[in-house]
Design an enzyme around this catalytic site. Sequence first.
Site, PDB file in Angstrom:
ATOM      1  N   CYS A  14       1.014  -1.266  -0.050  1.00 18.66           N
ATOM      2  CA  CYS A  14       0.007   0.020  -0.095  1.00 18.66           C
ATOM      3  C   CYS A  14       0.979   1.426   0.137  1.00 18.66           C
ATOM      4  CB  CYS A  14      -0.960   0.157   1.116  1.00 18.66           C
ATOM      5  SG  CYS A  14      -0.167   0.153   2.753  1.00 18.66           S
ATOM      6  N   CYS A  88      -1.673   1.433  -4.500  1.00 17.23           N
ATOM      7  CA  CYS A  88      -0.333   2.135  -4.375  1.00 17.23           C
ATOM      8  C   CYS A  88      -0.244   2.620  -5.761  1.00 17.23           C
ATOM      9  CB  CYS A  88       0.596   1.118  -4.040  1.00 17.23           C
ATOM     10  SG  CYS A  88       0.932  -0.032  -5.162  1.00 17.23           S
ATOM     11  N   CYS A  92       4.140   0.337  -8.064  1.00 18.17           N
ATOM     12  CA  CYS A  92       4.733  -0.971  -7.931  1.00 18.17           C
ATOM     13  C   CYS A  92       5.135  -1.537  -9.152  1.00 18.17           C
ATOM     14  CB  CYS A  92       3.383  -1.921  -7.303  1.00 18.17           C
ATOM     15  SG  CYS A  92       4.013  -3.674  -7.054  1.00 18.17           S
TER      16      CYS A  92
END
Length: 323
Positions: A14, A88, A92
């Site tokens: 997150c 996120c 990522c």
Amino acid sequence: MTDVPEIPEVLFVCVHNAGRSQMAAALLEHHAAGRVRVRSAGSAPASEVNPAVVQVMGELGIDLSARSPKALSGDAVRAADVVVTMGCGDSCPVLPGRRYLDWRLPDPAGRSADEIRPIREEIDRRVRALLDELLGAVTPPDGRAPVPSGRRAPVPPGVTVRPMRSEDADEVLAIYQAGLDGGDASFETEAPTWDAFDRAKLPAHRHVAADTATGRILGWVAVTAVSGRCVYAGVVEHSVYVHPDHCGRGIASALLQALIDSTEADGIWTIQSGVFPENTASLRLHAKAGFRTVGVRERLGRHHDRWRDVVLIERRSAATGTS
């Protein structure tokens, strides 16, 4: 000599690694009891774990007081078999051979313990479903003995399956149109605008298959809600399309697997669709993914100046709802 099975590794990500990902990692560690390796990280880690999160997890006997947020790294993603993102964004890294799940959950930041407890319970439900799937069995809700989940559809070499993004719009719609032009995909003859597509498809259950080297979109899968009535909250209708140049590579199977993963994590118990009987490749694909034929609607509509039958198919989850 006996083969020792590899232990799967899961990474929860997150933004701050102070709430959702910490709860998910701790709950999976608790339930897995050493059968799964677990990590968590944040794209912009905070200085400490949210104290209210520590409190509500402590109520379960899980102590997070000594944990601290960690920064997301490429090494952590490379080590993971499954990457679960929780808001996120695009920070990522997307790498081939990994499964990506996007759990859309409220951020505990700024919320009271009373407000966080429902988030904790939803994370716990999703974690249990993921654990059952990772260990190769699912437990029906009526408490019967677990049943095998079957062989997972692999992601083809050189292909990455990830959540669909708005910047994929042109390629997604081009693949949609190519499928319609083939004549056996749908009663529709023209792909919708992106605005119409975006309004109709549920955000949490849109996935694309992309060429790992070039980023080019090779196929997509998405769902629509079948009804606004609450009794149909766990029923969706799906579409899956693969670029004609890339059929037969296992891309559609990998997309269906991603859809099954995301819908089951979200408590959806039925995926349904309609297929022209002439589209035998699609019927075989769906049968392999656990769909069953529930009926045929004869001469349902005219398409390219001829009446078409439609085979109704559905997949009932053994992990959520009723099977």
